[in-house]
Design an enzyme around this catalytic site. Structure first.
Site, PDB file in Angstrom:
ATOM      1  N   ALA A  64       0.827  -1.216   0.000  1.00 46.73           N
ATOM      2  CA  ALA A  64       0.000   0.000   0.000  1.00 46.73           C
ATOM      3  C   ALA A  64       0.855   1.257   0.000  1.00 46.73           C
ATOM      4  CB  ALA A  64      -0.889  -0.002   1.230  1.00 46.73           C
ATOM      5  N   GLY A 111       1.041  -5.582   0.806  1.00 51.98           N
ATOM      6  CA  GLY A 111      -0.008  -5.819  -0.193  1.00 51.98           C
ATOM      7  C   GLY A 111       0.536  -6.377  -1.498  1.00 51.98           C
ATOM      8  N   GLU A 114       0.585  -9.919  -0.886  1.00 45.62           N
ATOM      9  CA  GLU A 114      -0.811 -10.402  -0.873  1.00 45.62           C
ATOM     10  C   GLU A 114      -1.356 -10.529  -2.304  1.00 45.62           C
ATOM     11  OE1 GLU A 114      -2.050  -7.413   2.067  1.00 45.62           O
ATOM     12  OE2 GLU A 114      -2.839  -9.075   3.241  1.00 45.62           O
ATOM     13  N   GLU A 134       3.973  -5.176   7.763  1.00 47.44           N
ATOM     14  CA  GLU A 134       2.855  -4.433   8.359  1.00 47.44           C
ATOM     15  C   GLU A 134       3.040  -4.167   9.857  1.00 47.44           C
ATOM     16  OE1 GLU A 134       2.557  -6.491   5.928  1.00 47.44           O
ATOM     17  OE2 GLU A 134       0.923  -5.901   4.607  1.00 47.44           O
TER      18      GLU A 134
HETATM   19  N1  CO8 Z   1       4.345   3.682  -0.049  1.00 43.83           N
HETATM   20  C1  CO8 Z   1       4.718   4.818  -0.674  1.00 43.83           C
HETATM   21  N2  CO8 Z   1       5.965   5.060  -1.096  1.00 43.83           N
HETATM   22  C2  CO8 Z   1       6.886   4.108  -0.865  1.00 43.83           C
HETATM   23  C3  CO8 Z   1       6.576   2.904  -0.215  1.00 43.83           C
HETATM   24  C4  CO8 Z   1       5.225   2.698   0.194  1.00 43.83           C
HETATM   25  N3  CO8 Z   1       4.785   1.550   0.751  1.00 43.83           N
HETATM   26  N4  CO8 Z   1       7.711   2.159  -0.124  1.00 43.83           N
HETATM   27  C5  CO8 Z   1       8.691   2.883  -0.714  1.00 43.83           C
HETATM   28  N5  CO8 Z   1       8.189   4.056  -1.171  1.00 43.83           N
HETATM   29  C6  CO8 Z   1       8.914   5.119  -1.840  1.00 43.83           C
HETATM   30  C7  CO8 Z   1       9.871   5.814  -0.891  1.00 43.83           C
HETATM   31  O1  CO8 Z   1       9.189   6.750  -0.106  1.00 43.83           O
HETATM   32  C8  CO8 Z   1      10.869   6.422  -1.848  1.00 43.83           C
HETATM   33  O2  CO8 Z   1      10.295   7.570  -2.439  1.00 43.83           O
HETATM   34  P1  CO8 Z   1      11.118   8.975  -2.395  1.00 43.83           P
HETATM   35  O3  CO8 Z   1      12.337   8.692  -3.227  1.00 43.83           O
HETATM   36  O4  CO8 Z   1      10.157   9.931  -3.027  1.00 43.83           O
HETATM   37  O5  CO8 Z   1      11.433   9.225  -0.972  1.00 43.83           O
HETATM   38  C9  CO8 Z   1      10.958   5.362  -2.967  1.00 43.83           C
HETATM   39  O6  CO8 Z   1       9.771   4.568  -2.851  1.00 43.83           O
HETATM   40  C10 CO8 Z   1      12.158   4.447  -2.798  1.00 43.83           C
HETATM   41  O7  CO8 Z   1      12.111   3.909  -1.488  1.00 43.83           O
HETATM   42  P2  CO8 Z   1      13.362   3.941  -0.505  1.00 43.83           P
HETATM   43  O8  CO8 Z   1      14.171   5.164  -0.727  1.00 43.83           O
HETATM   44  O9  CO8 Z   1      12.847   3.688   0.877  1.00 43.83           O
HETATM   45  O10 CO8 Z   1      14.169   2.676  -1.057  1.00 43.83           O
HETATM   46  P3  CO8 Z   1      15.084   1.679  -0.238  1.00 43.83           P
HETATM   47  O11 CO8 Z   1      15.698   0.777  -1.250  1.00 43.83           O
HETATM   48  O12 CO8 Z   1      15.976   2.409   0.696  1.00 43.83           O
HETATM   49  O13 CO8 Z   1      14.068   0.826   0.695  1.00 43.83           O
HETATM   50  C11 CO8 Z   1      12.129  -0.509   1.147  1.00 43.83           C
HETATM   51  C12 CO8 Z   1      13.107   0.015   0.081  1.00 43.83           C
HETATM   52  C13 CO8 Z   1      12.824  -1.428   2.105  1.00 43.83           C
HETATM   53  C14 CO8 Z   1      11.050  -1.300   0.371  1.00 43.83           C
HETATM   54  C15 CO8 Z   1      11.485   0.664   1.917  1.00 43.83           C
HETATM   55  O14 CO8 Z   1      11.062   1.639   0.968  1.00 43.83           O
HETATM   56  C16 CO8 Z   1      10.298   0.286   2.746  1.00 43.83           C
HETATM   57  O15 CO8 Z   1      10.452  -0.278   3.822  1.00 43.83           O
HETATM   58  N6  CO8 Z   1       9.064   0.619   2.281  1.00 43.83           N
HETATM   59  C17 CO8 Z   1       7.853   0.358   3.025  1.00 43.83           C
HETATM   60  C18 CO8 Z   1       7.300  -1.014   2.700  1.00 43.83           C
HETATM   61  C19 CO8 Z   1       6.077  -1.331   3.530  1.00 43.83           C
HETATM   62  O16 CO8 Z   1       6.017  -1.114   4.724  1.00 43.83           O
HETATM   63  N7  CO8 Z   1       5.035  -1.891   2.867  1.00 43.83           N
HETATM   64  C20 CO8 Z   1       3.829  -2.313   3.513  1.00 43.83           C
HETATM   65  C21 CO8 Z   1       2.782  -1.281   3.378  1.00 43.83           C
HETATM   66  S1  CO8 Z   1       1.292  -1.731   4.246  1.00 43.83           S
HETATM   67  C22 CO8 Z   1       0.484  -2.734   3.123  1.00 43.83           C
HETATM   68  O17 CO8 Z   1       0.946  -3.052   2.075  1.00 43.83           O
HETATM   69  C23 CO8 Z   1      -0.880  -3.183   3.492  1.00 43.83           C
HETATM   70  C24 CO8 Z   1      -1.611  -3.768   2.289  1.00 43.83           C
HETATM   71  C25 CO8 Z   1      -2.988  -3.262   2.126  1.00 43.83           C
HETATM   72  C26 CO8 Z   1      -3.929  -3.891   3.067  1.00 43.83           C
HETATM   73  C27 CO8 Z   1      -5.261  -3.281   2.951  1.00 43.83           C
HETATM   74  C28 CO8 Z   1      -6.094  -3.672   4.090  1.00 43.83           C
HETATM   75  C29 CO8 Z   1      -7.260  -2.840   4.263  1.00 43.83           C
END
Ligand code: CO8
Length: 260
Positions: A64, A111, A114, A134
C-alpha cells in the site's frame, strides 16, 4: 490521470506490468481499480488464456502507498479507501477462470505479497525479497495475507514471517512453497512467458475447472470437494474440447481448443 499499468498481448497470454517505479510500485486505490477493470476485460476475452502480473526490476510492489495513507492522519479523516477495493480485487483474481501467474522480482512486500498470493502460481527471480512489514507500521496483512499465507506455507512459518517482518529471498521462498519456480536475474519475463504459454496451449475449460477445484480444496471437506470434482469432470466429458483433444491425440496432431 497517471497510468500505472502497462498491458502487453503476447499470443494468448497477457502480461500486466505495474509501472510506478519511483515509488517501488506502491499501490494506490486508482491503480487497483484500473487493475480490476483490466482483468474484467481479459476475463471476457476468449482469446486471452493466461494472465501474468509483473512489476519492475526493483520491485514487484512494496504494498500500500503509505504516503497516501499518512495524509489521512494529517486531515483527521481516517478512512479505509484501499480495504474494500483491494479485497474485492484479490477475490476477483481468485475467481477468474484463467490462470494468473505472479512474476516476482525485487521487493514483494505487504499488499504486494498479498497480490502475489491471490495469483494462482508464483515465479520469482533471484532478486526477489518477500515479506510482510505491516507490524512495523502498526498494521497487519489485511488483504488476505493472514489467511492465504498459512494455507500455502503452514501456520508457524506464516506467523514467523509476519511477527518479525523479516524478508526472505527467492530460494527460501521456494523451499517453503511460497514460490513455485525460481529463475536467474534478467530471465523472468522470458521464463514466465514460457510457463504461461505452456498453460495457454491447454483446454481452457480444463484450466478453469482445475482452478476452481483446487481453490475449493483448501476451503471445504474432502467429501464435498470430491463430489464437486465429479460434477466438473462430468461437464468436461461433454465438452467439444475433450472430443477435440482425444481426436487430436489419435490423429497425432496438435489440438485446436475453443474453450467449449
Ligand atoms: N508507499 C509509498 N511510497 C513508498 C513505499 C510505500 N509503501 N515504499 C517505498 N516508497 C517510496 C519511498 O518513499 C521512496 O520515495 P522517495 O524517493 O520519493 O522518498 C521510494 O519509494 C524508494 O524507497 P526507498 O528510498 O525507501 O528505497 P530503499 O531501497 O531504501 O528501501 C524498502 C526500500 C525497504 C522497500 C522501503 O522503501 C520500505 O520499507 N518501504 C515500506 C514497505 C512497507 O512497509 N510496505 C507495507 C505497506 S502496508 C500494506 O501493504 C498493506 C496492504 C494493504 C492492506 C489493505 C487492508 C485494508
Amino acid at each position: 490521470m497517471e497510468q500505472f499499468l502497462q498491458r502487453e498481448n503476447l499470443d494468448g497470454v497477457v502480461r500486466i506490468r505495474i509501472n510506478r517505479e519511483s515509488a517501488l510500485n506502491a499501490m494506490t486505490p486508482e491503480m487497483l481499480k484500473d487493475l480490476r477493470a483490466m482483468l474484467g476485460e481479459l476475463e471476457d476475452d476468449p482469446n486471452v488464456r493466461v494472465i501474468i502480473l509483473a512489476g519492475q526490476k526493483r520491485a514487484f510492489s512494496v504494498g500500500a502507498d503509505i504516503k497516501g495513507r499518512v495524509a489521512e492522519y494529517d486531515t483527521g479523516t481516517i478512512k479505509d479507501p484501499l480495504g474494500e477495493i483491494i479485497r474485492d480485487l484479490f477475490a476477483f483474481i481468485e475467481d477468474l477462470t484463467k490462470p494468473v501467474i505472479a512474476a516476482l522480482s525485487g521487493y514483494v512486500l505487504g499488499g504486494g505479497l498479498e497480490l502475489a498470493l491471490a495469483a494462482d502460481v508464483r515465479m520469482a527471480d533471484t532478486t526477489a525479497k518477500l515479506g510482510f512489514p505491516e507490524a512495523n507500521v502498526g498494521s497487519l496483512p489485511g488483504a488476505g495475507g493472514t489467511q492465504r499465507l498459512p494455507r500455502i506455507v503452514g501456520p508457524s512459518r506464516a506467523m514467523a514471517l509476519m511477527f518479525t517482518a523479516e524478508r526472505i529471498d527467492a530460494r527460501q521462498a521456494l523451499a517453503w512453497g511460497l514460490v513455485d519456480r525460481v529463475v536467474e536475474e534478467g530471465t523472468l519475463d522470458e521464463e514466465s512467458l514460457n510457463w504461461a504459454q505452456l498453460m495457454a496451449k491447454k483446454a481452457p475449460l480444463s484450466l478453469a475447472y482445475i482452478k476452481k477445484l483446487v481453490h475449493l480444496a483448501s476451503n471445504t471437506d474432502i467429501e464435498t470437494g470430491m463430489a464437486f470434482e465429479a460434477s466438473c469432470h462430468a461437464i468436461l466429458r461433454n465438452s467439444k474440447d475433450r472430443e477435440e483433444g482425444m481426436r487430436a491425440f489419435v490423429e497425432k496432431r496438435p489440438p485446436h481448443f475453443i474453450g467449449q
